[in-house]
Each structure stands twice: as structure tokens, then as C-alpha cells.
Scaffold this motif. Structure first.
Motif, PDB file in Angstrom:
ATOM      1  N   LEU A  48      -8.357  11.423  -2.633  1.00 55.70           N
ATOM      2  CA  LEU A  48      -7.579  12.578  -3.063  1.00 55.70           C
ATOM      3  C   LEU A  48      -8.260  13.269  -4.241  1.00 55.70           C
ATOM      4  CD1 LEU A  48      -4.950  14.033  -2.337  1.00 55.70           C
ATOM      5  CD2 LEU A  48      -3.966  12.983  -4.344  1.00 55.70           C
ATOM      6  N   ASN A  49      -8.784  12.433  -5.154  1.00 54.36           N
ATOM      7  CA  ASN A  49      -9.501  12.974  -6.300  1.00 54.36           C
ATOM      8  C   ASN A  49     -10.651  13.868  -5.818  1.00 54.36           C
ATOM      9  OD1 ASN A  49     -10.879  13.386  -8.681  1.00 54.36           O
ATOM     10  ND2 ASN A  49     -10.694  11.274  -9.382  1.00 54.36           N
ATOM     11  N   TYR A  50     -11.401  13.374  -4.855  1.00 51.25           N
ATOM     12  CA  TYR A  50     -12.516  14.145  -4.315  1.00 51.25           C
ATOM     13  C   TYR A  50     -12.027  15.453  -3.687  1.00 51.25           C
ATOM     14  CZ  TYR A  50     -16.270  15.631  -1.279  1.00 51.25           C
ATOM     15  OH  TYR A  50     -17.215  16.384  -0.663  1.00 51.25           O
ATOM     16  N   LEU A  51     -10.982  15.332  -2.852  1.00 55.70           N
ATOM     17  CA  LEU A  51     -10.503  16.515  -2.134  1.00 55.70           C
ATOM     18  C   LEU A  51      -9.944  17.561  -3.096  1.00 55.70           C
ATOM     19  CD1 LEU A  51      -8.820  14.889   0.970  1.00 55.70           C
ATOM     20  CD2 LEU A  51     -10.938  16.199   0.889  1.00 55.70           C
ATOM     21  N   LEU A  52      -9.215  17.097  -4.120  1.00 54.53           N
ATOM     22  CA  LEU A  52      -8.622  18.065  -5.053  1.00 54.53           C
ATOM     23  C   LEU A  52      -9.699  18.746  -5.884  1.00 54.53           C
ATOM     24  CD1 LEU A  52      -5.363  16.344  -6.322  1.00 54.53           C
ATOM     25  CD2 LEU A  52      -5.603  18.253  -4.760  1.00 54.53           C
ATOM     26  N   VAL A  53     -10.709  17.993  -6.302  1.00 54.86           N
ATOM     27  CA  VAL A  53     -11.742  18.572  -7.155  1.00 54.86           C
ATOM     28  C   VAL A  53     -12.660  19.482  -6.341  1.00 54.86           C
ATOM     29  CG1 VAL A  53     -13.782  18.050  -8.559  1.00 54.86           C
ATOM     30  CG2 VAL A  53     -11.688  16.733  -8.851  1.00 54.86           C
ATOM     31  N   ASN A  54     -13.024  19.049  -5.136  1.00 55.15           N
ATOM     32  CA  ASN A  54     -14.081  19.740  -4.401  1.00 55.15           C
ATOM     33  C   ASN A  54     -13.620  20.633  -3.261  1.00 55.15           C
ATOM     34  OD1 ASN A  54     -16.560  18.532  -5.683  1.00 55.15           O
ATOM     35  ND2 ASN A  54     -15.448  16.708  -5.088  1.00 55.15           N
ATOM     36  N   VAL A  55     -12.439  20.372  -2.707  1.00 53.98           N
ATOM     37  CA  VAL A  55     -12.047  21.098  -1.499  1.00 53.98           C
ATOM     38  C   VAL A  55     -10.796  21.943  -1.704  1.00 53.98           C
ATOM     39  CG1 VAL A  55     -11.487  20.881   0.940  1.00 53.98           C
ATOM     40  CG2 VAL A  55     -13.055  19.244  -0.120  1.00 53.98           C
ATOM     41  N   LEU A  56      -9.729  21.329  -2.209  1.00 52.99           N
ATOM     42  CA  LEU A  56      -8.442  22.008  -2.225  1.00 52.99           C
ATOM     43  C   LEU A  56      -8.229  22.889  -3.457  1.00 52.99           C
ATOM     44  CD1 LEU A  56      -6.166  19.118  -0.906  1.00 52.99           C
ATOM     45  CD2 LEU A  56      -6.613  21.275   0.242  1.00 52.99           C
ATOM     46  N   ARG A  57      -9.058  22.686  -4.459  1.00 53.26           N
ATOM     47  CA  ARG A  57      -8.866  23.439  -5.705  1.00 53.26           C
ATOM     48  C   ARG A  57      -9.144  24.916  -5.472  1.00 53.26           C
ATOM     49  NH1 ARG A  57     -12.620  22.785 -10.720  1.00 53.26           N
ATOM     50  NH2 ARG A  57     -14.032  22.328  -9.010  1.00 53.26           N
ATOM     51  N   PRO A  58      -8.206  25.798  -5.882  1.00 53.33           N
ATOM     52  CA  PRO A  58      -8.450  27.233  -5.679  1.00 53.33           C
ATOM     53  C   PRO A  58      -9.624  27.689  -6.545  1.00 53.33           C
ATOM     54  CG  PRO A  58      -6.192  26.819  -6.421  1.00 53.33           C
ATOM     55  CD  PRO A  58      -6.928  25.531  -6.531  1.00 53.33           C
ATOM     56  N   VAL A  59     -10.319  28.725  -6.077  1.00 53.16           N
ATOM     57  CA  VAL A  59     -11.483  29.237  -6.797  1.00 53.16           C
ATOM     58  C   VAL A  59     -11.053  29.688  -8.195  1.00 53.16           C
ATOM     59  CG1 VAL A  59     -13.348  30.928  -6.765  1.00 53.16           C
ATOM     60  CG2 VAL A  59     -12.462  29.988  -4.613  1.00 53.16           C
ATOM     61  N   GLY A 103       0.789  -1.231   0.000  1.00 54.98           N
ATOM     62  CA  GLY A 103       0.000   0.000   0.000  1.00 54.98           C
ATOM     63  C   GLY A 103       0.817   1.275   0.000  1.00 54.98           C
ATOM     64  N   GLY A 104       2.108   1.182  -0.361  1.00 55.11           N
ATOM     65  CA  GLY A 104       2.955   2.376  -0.373  1.00 55.11           C
ATOM     66  C   GLY A 104       2.377   3.485  -1.224  1.00 55.11           C
ATOM     67  N   GLU A 105       1.759   3.083  -2.312  1.00 52.46           N
ATOM     68  CA  GLU A 105       1.177   4.061  -3.227  1.00 52.46           C
ATOM     69  C   GLU A 105       0.117   4.923  -2.506  1.00 52.46           C
ATOM     70  OE1 GLU A 105       2.624   3.904  -6.102  1.00 52.46           O
ATOM     71  OE2 GLU A 105       1.386   5.139  -7.408  1.00 52.46           O
ATOM     72  N   GLY A 106      -0.779   4.272  -1.802  1.00 53.00           N
ATOM     73  CA  GLY A 106      -1.826   4.999  -1.095  1.00 53.00           C
ATOM     74  C   GLY A 106      -1.259   5.811   0.059  1.00 53.00           C
ATOM     75  N   GLN A 107      -0.294   5.224   0.768  1.00 54.70           N
ATOM     76  CA  GLN A 107       0.291   5.923   1.915  1.00 54.70           C
ATOM     77  C   GLN A 107       1.055   7.156   1.460  1.00 54.70           C
ATOM     78  OE1 GLN A 107       2.285   2.426   3.225  1.00 54.70           O
ATOM     79  NE2 GLN A 107       0.321   1.487   3.706  1.00 54.70           N
ATOM     80  N   ALA A 108       1.745   7.058   0.316  1.00 53.63           N
ATOM     81  CA  ALA A 108       2.460   8.222  -0.202  1.00 53.63           C
ATOM     82  C   ALA A 108       1.472   9.275  -0.713  1.00 53.63           C
ATOM     83  CB  ALA A 108       3.416   7.813  -1.316  1.00 53.63           C
ATOM     84  N   THR A 109       0.347   8.814  -1.269  1.00 56.10           N
ATOM     85  CA  THR A 109      -0.684   9.756  -1.721  1.00 56.10           C
ATOM     86  C   THR A 109      -1.197  10.573  -0.548  1.00 56.10           C
ATOM     87  OG1 THR A 109      -1.370   8.228  -3.446  1.00 56.10           O
ATOM     88  CG2 THR A 109      -2.936   9.924  -2.842  1.00 56.10           C
ATOM     89  N   LEU A 110      -1.481   9.866   0.550  1.00 52.74           N
ATOM     90  CA  LEU A 110      -1.953  10.574   1.744  1.00 52.74           C
ATOM     91  C   LEU A 110      -0.857  11.440   2.341  1.00 52.74           C
ATOM     92  CD1 LEU A 110      -4.691  10.408   3.462  1.00 52.74           C
ATOM     93  CD2 LEU A 110      -4.540   9.109   1.389  1.00 52.74           C
ATOM     94  N   GLY A 111       0.388  10.967   2.238  1.00 53.74           N
ATOM     95  CA  GLY A 111       1.521  11.779   2.689  1.00 53.74           C
ATOM     96  C   GLY A 111       1.529  13.114   1.966  1.00 53.74           C
ATOM     97  N   GLY A 112       1.219  13.061   0.676  1.00 52.96           N
ATOM     98  CA  GLY A 112       1.147  14.296  -0.112  1.00 52.96           C
ATOM     99  C   GLY A 112       0.104  15.242   0.435  1.00 52.96           C
ATOM    100  N   LEU A 113      -1.013  14.678   0.869  1.00 52.02           N
ATOM    101  CA  LEU A 113      -2.068  15.498   1.462  1.00 52.02           C
ATOM    102  C   LEU A 113      -1.553  16.170   2.733  1.00 52.02           C
ATOM    103  CD1 LEU A 113      -5.047  16.282   1.217  1.00 52.02           C
ATOM    104  CD2 LEU A 113      -5.582  14.312   2.653  1.00 52.02           C
TER     105      LEU A 113
END
Lengths: 321, 362
Positions: free
Chosen positions: B155-166, B83-93
Motif C-alpha cells: 500500500l505504501n508503494y501504491l500510495l507513493v508511486n501510483v495513487l497519489r494525485p499529481v 491477518g485482519g490488519e492486512g486484509q482490511a488494508t487491501l480492502g481499503g485499496l
């Protein structure tokens, strides 16, 4: 929701559930014999590529299907050699097979077609066409039954019917034949099977090859039935979803049908509706996509029933000396 | 059976595995109508022939050290962390949240905080599968695979709906503030008065990776916890008999493993992209598996294997640039390395053992 919409969703459920069902049954045979296979994804991808590529070159979908199944069988043989003969780690071997397929399909695809890893679009005899079942046309006008028969039951490609037929066939093979009894036994207690004078190695290789055949069909269906040609990484995690469905079904063929169709339905709904509004609470599309994985984790954790894998799964059999 | 000398186990067998994997890769290149020798020359000169090439090679290697160590630590406890891929993805968050939280006054403070954020998020993402394995008996391989997919969707959800600048269409976070920019190796070389690796992303997190190598070595071989992890990995019943708690060891090993995988994000998200994008990990979590297998789960081996894979990554990129061989050749090589060092190890080991046994008898 009207009948037409419902039928459309159910129709795509069957289409999207079919590759999952074939792959899930594939995993079932392998894991019941004690060989874990997380390489389903790779074998499916390889089969999808070779069936699409050969069908594109020869114009014959049957030659494509043959090539796809052969390529999947070859990867199964590698998995068998690594995990049965050389007693390697089955999980690591599966991971390697996934990467091998992911790289080779693009490498060979680029060399053959120069289309960035995809194959040319398949037309005519290059792909499986829909089969119209008897009386579908004439029954079409009958209310309710007519549309259900015409839209949902008739009009799929042959591989869909093969997949559906494979469910009772697998059940019969596993629970009503001597081979099935031995296959299940070798996944639970290989030493006992060995003591009875039956070759553990041969049984396990047979199971792994059946797995290769079924994943081959699953891959071929993706490239020549569901779509018209191979696209890079077109399996898109379906091999893992099939594994998830296998756990859901607790390693049994008939529940496998239910589990794969449920996941097919989730995919069909996620494709059709972007965000689902449940009266105030909006389910984002990403949640729908992740739902099969989340459900699997919940099942694995034993919160809904207990999923117990075959006891000897994951370990190579070492004959006592 | 006569035991092989240690050098054969540690160096000869992995080397043989590697040679076979490379030989088959060469055949693959030959089969697609290219010259393997020319390909090798392009890879070597592209990855190691200039400070520019080295800058990229070291950048990739840095990522692979983190994910390789992550897999290695779990391996020592007998856990296959896929699961390194997922853990690194969350690390990015974690990195993004830390970097965007404050207008950081100096990069060193930002680095420290971001490393903690990355490790905490990665560890948290590994903690759930670990807990499920330890307490509920769910197989960690399957749950970590599932968590990779869940992480991607999350991450897809967060980037599209939360973290994306206006006003932005990109599914990506805002750019990190200036103060959070890590110095590149190029900046550091310039500070010392020479030109090295201009326009390459290799950055100061390479040193963080090296520190982690040292730290993992110390934990695994010099602490009581490390001893318990290794004992547990060798034989669970024996470890339990010796009073080692399986739940505790599984949790600790996976927390360390997930934390290391998460810290990879310091290199790629903070050091290179300087904002959080979709799929920033780019498969490095999976390469960690090959790296740990090749490096025999030893930090020094992981370091060497990371350099090798960094070379393959950069060389493969150059290959795709100058020939018709696609980048995916690296995936094939990676697959063969995993296959031969991980799954087909006995195929090579058995004849070598026989060879040494024969010698010993004479």
C-alpha cells in the motif's frame, strides 16, 4: 562499489543483524522445546524500554541491561504460565504479550519521562560503547585485511560479540549436552520424555526462560547499543523478522546466523539506497522492506526446501491420567 | 467431569475474565498515579454521555464488528486469522479503486459496489495464506503475519508511486467523488427531524455491519457449509472421515474471513476519510482478535464485544484529552482481555468448574 562502501554496508549488516540473531536464537530454544513464541516482538520491546529507561535514570548501562532482561523474563514467565501450566493457546498468548508491551512501554515511559513514550538520550556510561579489539589501530594501514579488521570485526559493542558467541554456544548446548537432547526431544515427543521420568513442564519453562534472557539482550542492544535510548515501537517488526529467520534457518543455530545476517544485509541495503536500479528494473524501497517477509512465505510454502517445525510445537502437553 | 451449565460457559467465564482484565487495568492506572474511578467516569461520560460520544463509539464499533466477525469465522474452522490488519488494508485499496473509478450518481450504488470491492480484495489477500496452508502446509498464523507486513509495504508503494494525485506530497489517494460519500448517522437523524451525533463519523455502514452479523450467524449455524466449517474446526480427522475436504473448507472459511475484514474499509475509508491514506486500519484488525475471543466467536457476542471496544477506544481518546493517561491504555486493556479470555482461560475456568462440580455432588 569500492571497499569502503562495502565495508560500511557489511558493518551495518552486523549491527542490524545482531538483535535479529539474539531474538532468533531465543525463538529457537522456545520452539525447539515445543512452545511457539510470537511474543518475541513484545519481549524485545519491553526489554528495550526498561534497559533504556533504567540506564537513563541510573546512568549505568549494566543496570539498564539487567532491568531489560528482568522485564523480558517476566513476560516469558507469563507466556510460560499461559501456555505450559494453563495449557492456553500459545499463539494467542504471544499476541497478548505483544500488545501488553506495546501499551505498557508508552504508558510507563510517559509517566516517567513525559517525552511521549521515549526515554532521554543516553550518553557516556548510559550506553554500550564500541570495543576496539587488540591490534586494530596498528593493523589499520595494512591493505584489505587492515580495514576489514578495523571497520568490520573490531569496534562493535559487547552485545554483538555476545550474540556471535551465542551461536556456537547454542549449537553445543543443543547437540552436545544431555540438556539439549532432552530439550529437542520435548519439542518432538513430550510423552516419550515424560515416560523417561523427566519433567516436561520444567524443561519447557527452562526453554522459555532462556528465550526471555536472549530476547532481553536483543531488546537491550536495540536501546543501548544500536541507538541511544528508547523510542516508541522501536522494535519495528524485528521480532517477526526474527521468527521469519528462524523458519529460514529451519530451527538450527548456525543457519540462524546466516539467515539473520541476510536479513540484516537487506535492511542495511534498504537503508542506504532508496530505490535499487538493476539495469532497467527498479526495485522500490518498499519491496526491499517487504523482501524478508516475502522470502519467508516462499520458504514456508516449500518452494525452496522444506521447513518443518518441531512436531509437538504449539500444543500443550497433557499428562495421561 | 461434571459439565458446567451453559450460561456459565457463555456468560460467567467471559465476564470473570473481563473483570480480572479491568481490575488489572485499574491497578495500572493507579500505578501511574491516576485515580481509576475518575478515569472510568471520564471514559463513560466521554464515550456514552452524549450523542457526540456515541457517534464515535458506534463508528469504532462498526469497524470492530467487521474484523471481529472475520476472526470469528476463521476460529470456527480452527484457523487463527491474525491477518485482519492486512486484509482490511487491501480492502481499503478495493474501496478506493471502486470509488475513484466512476462519478457515482448515488451513495447506495457506490456502497454496494465498494462493499463488493472491499470484500473481494480482502478475500483475495486472505486466499493466498489459506491456499498455502491447505495445499503446502505453511502455518496460517505465520503467513498471515507476513502478509500484514507485505500489505503495508504494498500500500505504501501504491500510495507513493501510483495513487497519489499529481502535485500532492501526501502519500494518499485523491478524494473520492461526492456521489460516493456515505450518509452519516447524523444526516439520517436530521432526515428524521432530530439532532443526533453532529460531527461524528458514524455512518450507514453500521447497518451493513449488523447485516453481516446476521449473515455470519446464518452461514455458520444454518447452512451446510457452516456445519462443515464447525465440524472441521472441532476435529479435522473426524471431518475428513465424514467426507469434508480440508482444502475446500480452509479456502471458504478464509475467503469469508478475509472478505469481512476487507469490508471494514467501507466504514473507515469510504465513510470517514473519503480517501485512502496510509495506515487507515489503525490496529482494528488486531482488535478483532480480542473482540472474537470475548464474543466467543458468536455474532451476537462479537456485536457486544465491539460495542465494548468502541467504548474503550472513544473513552480512551477522551482520557488522553483530559488526563495525563496516554491513549495506549487501551492497548494494555486489549492485551489483558486477549490474555485472560484467550490464553489464561483455563486459569479462571478450572476453579469455576470445580465449584459447579462440588455443587452437583452435594
Amino acid at each position: 562499489m569500492d571497499l569502503a562502501t562495502l565495508l560500511q554496508i557489511l558493518d551495518s549488516t552486523v549491527r542490524l543483524g545482531t538483535p535479529l540473531l539474539l531474538a532468533c536464537l531465543a525463538g529457537l530454544f522456545s520452539e525447539r522445546a515445543g512452545i511457539f513464541d510470537i511474543g518475541l516482538e513484545g519481549k524485545m520491546l519491553m526489554a528495550a524500554f526498561f534497559s533504556g529507561a533504567v540506564a537513563a535514570v541510573t546512568g549505568s548501562v549494566w543496570l539498564g541491561l539487567t532491568a531489560g532482561v528482568l522485564s523480558s523474563l517476566l513476560l516469558s514467565a507469563i507466556h510460560g504460565a499461559a501456555s505450559i501450566t494453563f495449557r492456553g493457546n500459545q499463539l494467542i498468548s504471544g499476541v497478548a504479550i505483544n500488545f501488553l508491551a506495546s501499551g505498557l512501554t508508552v504508558l510507563i515511559g510517559q509517566k516517567w519521562f513525559q517525552l511521549g513514550g521515549r526515554t532521554p538520550s543516553l550518553t557516556g556510561n548510559g550506553r554500550f560503547g564500541p570495543i576496539t579489539l587488540p591490534f586494530a589501530e596498528s593493523l589499520r594501514e595494512v591493505p584489505v585485511i587492515g580495514p576489514v579488521y578495523y571497520e568490520l570485526i573490531s569496534g562493535h559493542t559487547i552485545l554483538v560479540y555476545v550474540a556471535l558467541a551465542a551461536v556456537p554456544l547454542s549449537w553445543w548446548l543443543l547437540y552436545r549436552t544431555r540438556f539439549g537432547l532432552r530439550l529437542r526431544a520435548v519439542g518432538e515427543n513430550p510423552a516419550a520424555v515424560d515416560t523417561a521420568g523427566i519433567s516436561v513442564l520444567r524443561l519447557r519453562y527452562t526453554a522459555v526462560m532462556i528465550c526471555g534472557l536472549l530476547t532481553g539482550l536483543a531488546g537491550a542492544y536495540l536501546a543501548t547499543g544500536l541507538s541511544a535510548g528508547f523510542v516508541k515501537e522501536m522494535t519495528a517488526g524485528r521480532g517477526y523478522i526474527a521468527l521469519a529467520a528462524l523458519i529460514f534457518a529451519k530451527w538450527r543455530p548456525v543457519p540462524a546466523l546466516g539467515a539473520t545476517m541476510l536479513f540484516g544485509l537487506l535492511e542495511a541495503i534498504a537503508n542506504r539506497y532508496q530505490n535499487i536500479d538493476l539495469g532497467g528494473v527498479v526495485l522500490p524501497v518498499q519491496f526491499m522492506q517487504a523482501l524478508p517477509y516475502i522470502l519467508t512465505v516462499v520458504i514456508l510454502a516449500g518452494f525452496i526446501g522444506k521447513a518443518t517445525p518441531p512436531r509437538a510445537g504449539g500444543a500443550a502437553y497433557v499428562k495421561e491420567r | 467431569m461434571t459439565k458446567m451449565p451453559r450460561w456459565a460457559d457463555v456468560a460467567l467465564i467471559p465476564l470473570l475474565n473481563l473483570v480480572i482484565a479491568f481490575a488489572i487495568s485499574g491497578l495500572v492506572i493507579l500505578a501511574i498515579g491516576e485515580n481509576p474511578w475518575t478515569a472510568l467516569k471520564i471514559m463513560v461520560s466521554g464515550a456514552l454521555g452524549s450523542s457526540y460520544g456515541w457517534g464515535f463509539t458506534l463508528y469504532y464499533a462498526t469497524s470492530f464488528i467487521f474484523t471481529g466477525l472475520a476472526v470469528a469465522v476463521a476460529n470456527h474452522a480452527g484457523l487463527f486469522n491474525i491477518g485482519g490488519e492486512g486484509q482490511a488494508t487491501l480492502g481499503g485499496l478495493g474501496v478506493a479503486m471502486v470509488c475513484l473509478a466512476l462519478p457515482w450518481p448515488h451513495w447506495s450504488l457506490a456502497l454496494l459496489a465498494a462493499s463488493l470491492g472491499a470484500a473481494a480484495f480482502g478475500a483475495a489477500w486472505a486466499a493466498i495464506p489459506a491456499w498455502l496452508q491447505a495445499k503446502r502446509g505453511s502455518h496460517i498464523v505465520i503467513t498471515t503475519i507476513m502478509f500484514n507486513f507485505i500489505a503495508f509495504s504494498l500500500l505504501n508503494y501504491l500510495l507513493v508511486n501510483v495513487l497519489r494525485p499529481v502535485g500532492s506530497m501526501d502519500p494518499a489517494s485523491a478524494r473520492f467523488p461526492e456521489g460516493a460519500a456515505l450518509p452519516t448517522l447524523n444526516d439520517m437523524a436530521a432526515g428524521l427531524g432530530f439532532v443526533w451525533g453532529r460531527n461524528t463519523p458514524a455512518n450507514v455502514s453500521l447497518f451493513l455491519a449488523l447485516l453481516c452479523c446476521l449473515g455470519v450467524w446464518a452461514i455458520i449455524w444454518k447452512t451446510r457449509l457452516g456445519y462443515q466449517i464447525r465440524a472441521f474446526g472441532k476435529s479435522e480427522p473426524a471431518a475428513v472421515y465424514a467426507g469434508i475436504s480440508p482444502v475446500r473448507i480452509t479456502m471458504y472459511a478464509m475467503l469469508i474471513s478475509g472478505g469481512l475484514a476487507g469490508m471494514m474499509a467501507v466504514n473507515n475509508v469510504m465513510g470517514e476519510a473519503e480517501r485512502l491514506v496510509l495506515n487507515a486500519v489503525e490496529g482494528a484488525g488486531f482488535i478483532g482478535i480480542a473482540v472474537a475471543l470475548m464474543g466467543r466467536s458468536h455474532p451476537f457476542g462479537v456485536l457486544l464485544a465491539s460495542l465494548l471496544f468502541g467504548f474503550l477506544y472513544q473513552g480512551g481518546g477522551e482520557l488522553a484529552l483530559w488526563t495525563t493517561i496516554p491513549r495506549e491504555l487501551i492497548t494494555v486493556i486489549q492485551a489483558l482481555v486477549i490474555l485472560f479470555t484467550g490464553a489464561l482461560d483455563n486459569m479462571v475456568r478450572a476453579p469455576v468448574e470445580r465449584l459447579f462440580a462440588g455443587r452437583g455432588a452435594r
